[in-house]
Design a protein around this motif. Structure first.
Motif, PDB file in Angstrom:
ATOM      1  N   SER A 136      32.304 -22.647  36.501  1.00 20.69           N
ATOM      2  CA  SER A 136      31.915 -23.030  37.327  1.00 20.69           C
ATOM      3  C   SER A 136      31.997 -23.672  38.703  1.00 20.69           C
ATOM      4  N   LEU A 137      32.887 -24.090  38.687  1.00 20.05           N
ATOM      5  CA  LEU A 137      33.853 -25.251  39.958  1.00 20.05           C
ATOM      6  C   LEU A 137      34.839 -23.556  40.536  1.00 20.05           C
ATOM      7  N   GLU A 138      34.725 -22.254  39.983  1.00 14.17           N
ATOM      8  CA  GLU A 138      35.903 -21.301  40.085  1.00 14.17           C
ATOM      9  C   GLU A 138      34.690 -20.212  41.345  1.00 14.17           C
ATOM     10  N   SER A 139      33.624 -20.305  40.590  1.00 14.44           N
ATOM     11  CA  SER A 139      32.502 -19.676  40.964  1.00 14.44           C
ATOM     12  C   SER A 139      32.425 -19.984  42.559  1.00 14.44           C
ATOM     13  N   SER A 140      32.104 -21.490  42.318  1.00 20.20           N
ATOM     14  CA  SER A 140      31.976 -21.525  43.643  1.00 20.20           C
ATOM     15  C   SER A 140      32.227 -22.594  45.042  1.00 20.20           C
ATOM     16  N   THR A 141      34.113 -22.556  44.325  1.00 22.24           N
ATOM     17  CA  THR A 141      35.206 -22.371  45.280  1.00 22.24           C
ATOM     18  C   THR A 141      35.071 -20.681  45.534  1.00 22.24           C
ATOM     19  N   THR A 142      34.904 -19.135  45.272  1.00 21.37           N
ATOM     20  CA  THR A 142      34.941 -18.179  45.471  1.00 21.37           C
ATOM     21  C   THR A 142      34.028 -18.422  46.366  1.00 21.37           C
ATOM     22  N   ALA A 143      32.627 -18.151  46.489  1.00 16.89           N
ATOM     23  CA  ALA A 143      31.790 -18.352  47.307  1.00 16.89           C
ATOM     24  C   ALA A 143      31.796 -19.602  48.488  1.00 16.89           C
ATOM     25  N   ALA A 144      32.158 -20.798  48.468  1.00 17.53           N
ATOM     26  CA  ALA A 144      32.478 -21.829  49.820  1.00 17.53           C
ATOM     27  C   ALA A 144      33.727 -20.500  50.825  1.00 17.53           C
ATOM     28  N   PHE A 145      35.028 -19.929  49.882  1.00 19.46           N
ATOM     29  CA  PHE A 145      35.814 -18.728  50.715  1.00 19.46           C
ATOM     30  C   PHE A 145      34.513 -18.310  51.351  1.00 19.46           C
ATOM     31  N   GLU A 146      34.312 -17.403  50.546  1.00 22.35           N
ATOM     32  CA  GLU A 146      33.143 -16.348  51.400  1.00 22.35           C
ATOM     33  C   GLU A 146      32.312 -16.060  52.320  1.00 22.35           C
ATOM     34  N   GLU A 147      31.484 -17.823  51.822  1.00 20.46           N
ATOM     35  CA  GLU A 147      30.855 -18.096  53.185  1.00 20.46           C
ATOM     36  C   GLU A 147      31.539 -18.470  54.563  1.00 20.46           C
ATOM     37  N   VAL A 148      33.040 -18.030  54.732  1.00 22.05           N
ATOM     38  CA  VAL A 148      33.363 -18.424  56.464  1.00 22.05           C
ATOM     39  C   VAL A 148      34.027 -17.257  56.210  1.00 22.05           C
ATOM     40  N   LEU A 149      33.725 -15.606  55.464  1.00 17.66           N
ATOM     41  CA  LEU A 149      34.515 -14.559  55.905  1.00 17.66           C
ATOM     42  C   LEU A 149      33.433 -13.737  56.567  1.00 17.66           C
ATOM     43  N   THR A 150      34.097 -12.776  56.736  1.00 17.40           N
ATOM     44  CA  THR A 150      33.161 -12.012  57.587  1.00 17.40           C
ATOM     45  C   THR A 150      32.472 -10.633  56.586  1.00 17.40           C
ATOM     46  N   ASP A 151      31.772 -10.127  56.832  1.00 17.83           N
ATOM     47  CA  ASP A 151      31.283  -9.003  55.628  1.00 17.83           C
ATOM     48  C   ASP A 151      32.548  -7.752  55.018  1.00 17.83           C
ATOM     49  N   GLN A 152      33.744  -7.792  55.676  1.00 17.77           N
ATOM     50  CA  GLN A 152      35.090  -6.541  56.594  1.00 17.77           C
ATOM     51  C   GLN A 152      36.338  -7.718  55.460  1.00 17.77           C
ATOM     52  N   GLN A 153      36.458  -8.541  55.642  1.00 17.43           N
ATOM     53  CA  GLN A 153      36.831  -9.782  55.196  1.00 17.43           C
ATOM     54  C   GLN A 153      37.108  -9.578  53.539  1.00 17.43           C
ATOM     55  N   ARG A 154      35.371 -10.344  52.976  1.00 14.58           N
ATOM     56  CA  ARG A 154      34.931 -10.646  51.634  1.00 14.58           C
ATOM     57  C   ARG A 154      35.657  -9.715  51.166  1.00 14.58           C
ATOM     58  N   ARG A 155      35.348  -8.405  51.002  1.00 16.14           N
ATOM     59  CA  ARG A 155      35.582  -6.881  50.388  1.00 16.14           C
ATOM     60  C   ARG A 155      36.603  -6.595  50.215  1.00 16.14           C
ATOM     61  N   ALA A 156      37.291  -6.787  51.688  1.00 18.39           N
ATOM     62  CA  ALA A 156      38.619  -6.874  51.673  1.00 18.39           C
ATOM     63  C   ALA A 156      39.888  -7.756  50.050  1.00 18.39           C
ATOM     64  N   MET A 157      39.403  -9.319  50.571  1.00 18.94           N
ATOM     65  CA  MET A 157      39.499 -10.932  49.787  1.00 18.94           C
ATOM     66  C   MET A 157      39.146  -9.795  48.232  1.00 18.94           C
ATOM     67  N   ARG A 158      37.799  -9.677  47.896  1.00 21.43           N
ATOM     68  CA  ARG A 158      37.927  -9.468  46.535  1.00 21.43           C
ATOM     69  C   ARG A 158      38.614  -7.570  46.178  1.00 21.43           C
ATOM     70  N   LEU A 159      38.954  -7.014  46.894  1.00 24.90           N
ATOM     71  CA  LEU A 159      39.849  -6.001  46.425  1.00 24.90           C
ATOM     72  C   LEU A 159      41.075  -6.691  46.639  1.00 24.90           C
ATOM     73  N   SER A 160      41.363  -6.613  47.577  1.00 21.69           N
ATOM     74  CA  SER A 160      42.817  -7.920  47.119  1.00 21.69           C
ATOM     75  C   SER A 160      43.012  -8.389  45.788  1.00 21.69           C
ATOM     76  N   THR A 161      42.614  -9.092  45.319  1.00 23.30           N
ATOM     77  CA  THR A 161      42.548 -10.068  45.181  1.00 23.30           C
ATOM     78  C   THR A 161      42.187 -10.206  43.234  1.00 23.30           C
ATOM     79  N   ARG A 162      41.398  -8.502  42.849  1.00 27.01           N
ATOM     80  CA  ARG A 162      40.889  -8.533  41.891  1.00 27.01           C
ATOM     81  C   ARG A 162      42.002  -7.985  40.875  1.00 27.01           C
ATOM     82  N   ARG A 163      41.841  -8.522  39.741  1.00 24.24           N
ATOM     83  CA  ARG A 163      42.615  -8.461  38.336  1.00 24.24           C
ATOM     84  C   ARG A 163      42.453  -8.989  37.205  1.00 24.24           C
TER      85      ARG A 163
END
Length: 428
Positions: free
Chosen positions: A396-423
């Motif tokens: 749950s902590l990981e999910s909320s932290t990821t949400a906090a990161f994405e909240e401050v990003l633009t749509d394009q930045q969010r998509r880039a982060m998801r793609l770049s950090t996917r494992r």
């Protein structure tokens, strides 16, 4: 040869009779024998450790040997290697006579065996291996004695220390390869290696006076060597006992084997903790509480490496540091990550405390990813349930932290982060 075994191979099960039947048979065999789909137990799995040629050569490098001495030393190693290989060959031959070959035939579909037959074969095979378990230790000691007999005068200076290092390398360090398993709790940690890393330039023990550390490390080295010499045979025997208990479905025997294994673990863990604490005291005296805590963290992360693996928020934060973000975004990201680090640390510390309580106070190995049916009754059950909650809180902590990161990003930045950090998914 084991009784009640069919004397001639059975007809291979055809695919036409159903692949499900073949798969079911193989799964049954694997469950009963504890082997992998690639093969079954062999003497090589139990008659360890084995000093290889490179390791032996390395302990000779500092010695200026004559040509004749070098030739004799090579013969000493050849005798050692041959003794181990002969023992492995003899044990495997005897295991085949005890029925091991039938398990291979059953795995390939060439022989039909009943579950009771499989269990009896595996009992017999493991008992064969048990007869040979002392040979690796005997041959290691003989290797050292024979090598010393080759040397003269000052050639032997430092040899005992190198032999102790060799013993750690072949007895202890291979156990650290299991550090990614949930049940690992420092089973293969060598503080001498951790100190070596911590004394590198820029690390926490860099400026610790060698004179004050030397006596402490020498004492630790001797105690660790004595521990390995005293317990290596019991360590191998415990693996046999654990396997036999599970094959026999003997819960009492399995609990006893777990307790015996934990006693070996406890001795090493206690030695490492006590020595680590004394090193932390020195670090605090010469560098302050911060350096001491950094050293303590190093020891704890080595003991529970699987608990400190990189998680999604760590990868995301690292990626975010490379992006062209404004000051407001960076501030909010830093706040979210700092919160994540603090809460994760607290969760990890609680998990470690609970797992150690189960081991030291209740003689049980408990971790969140084990099956509920494997957990002993009583307090270990309570510990297990709390570890499950702990794991859920971390997710749950990981999910909320990821949400906090994405909240401050633009749509394009969010998509880039998801793609770049996917494992691939990590262990909880």
């Amino acid at each position: 040869m084991t009784a009640n075994i069919r004397s001639r191979p059975q007809r291979r099960i055809s695919i036409g009779c159903g692949q499900r039947g073949v798969l079911g048979l193989m799964l049954l065999i694997l469950a009963l024998t504890g082997t992998s789909a690639q093969g079954q137990d062999s003497a090589e799995d139990f008659l360890t450790p084995l000093v290889n040629q490179i390791q032996f050569t390395q302990i000779l490098q500092p010695i200026d040997l004559t040509f004749d001495q070098r030739m004799i030393a090579e013969l000493v190693y050849d005798d050692y290697r041959d003794a181990i290989q002969n023992a492995i060959r003899d044990a495997n031959r005897e295991a085949d006579q005890a029925g091991r070959v039938y398990i291979a035939e059953a795995l390939s579909g060439e022989r039909l065996l009943q579950p009771s037959q499989l269990r009896q074969i595996q009992r017999n095979v493991l008992r064969v291996y048990g007869k040979y378990l002392d040979i690796p230790d005997e041959q290691f000691e003989l290797l050292g004695l024979n090598l010393k007999s080759v040397l003269v005068d000052e050639q032997g200076v430092g040899l005992d220390e190198r032999i102790r290092a060799l013993r750690r390398s072949v007895y202890l360090h291979p156990r650290h390869r299991h550090r990614d398993y949930y049940e690992y709790a420092g089973d293969g940690v060598d503080l001498l290696l951790l100190v070596e890393e911590a004394r590198e330039e820029g690390n926490e023990l860099e400026n610790l006076p060698a004179s004050e550390l030397e006596a402490l490390l020498t004492s630790y080295e001797l105690e660790l060597d004595a521990f390995l010499r005293e317990t290596s045979g019991a360590y191998r025997r415990n693996r046999i006992d654990m396997r036999l208990a599970r094959i026999n479905r003997d819960d009492a025997a399995e609990r006893a084997a777990v307790r015996d294994g934990l006693e070996i673990w406890r001795r090493l863990f206690t030695l490492n903790q006590q020595t680590g604490d004394r090193i932390a005291e020195l670090a605090q005296q010469h560098g302050g509480e911060g350096l001491a805590n950094t050293w303590r963290d190093r020891v704890q992360e080595a003991n529970f490496a699987w608990l400190f693996t990189e998680r999604p928020p760590d990868r995301q934060y690292e990626w975010l540091q490379t992006q062209d973000l404004n000051a407001s975004q960076l501030t909010r990201i830093e706040t979210a990550y700092t919160r994540y680090r603090g809460l994760r640390r607290a969760l990890n510390e609680e998990a470690i405390r609970l797992m150690l309580e189960a081991r030291t106070d209740h003689g049980a190995v408990v971790y969140s990813m084990m099956a509920p049916t494997e957990v002993p009754s009583g307090r270990p059950q309570q510990i297990y349930r709390r570890l499950l909650r702990n794991s859920g809180e971390l997710t749950s902590l990981e999910s909320s932290t990821t949400a906090a990161f994405e909240e401050v990003l633009t749509d394009q930045q969010r998509r880039a982060m998801r793609l770049s950090t996917r494992r691939a998914p990590l262990r909880p």
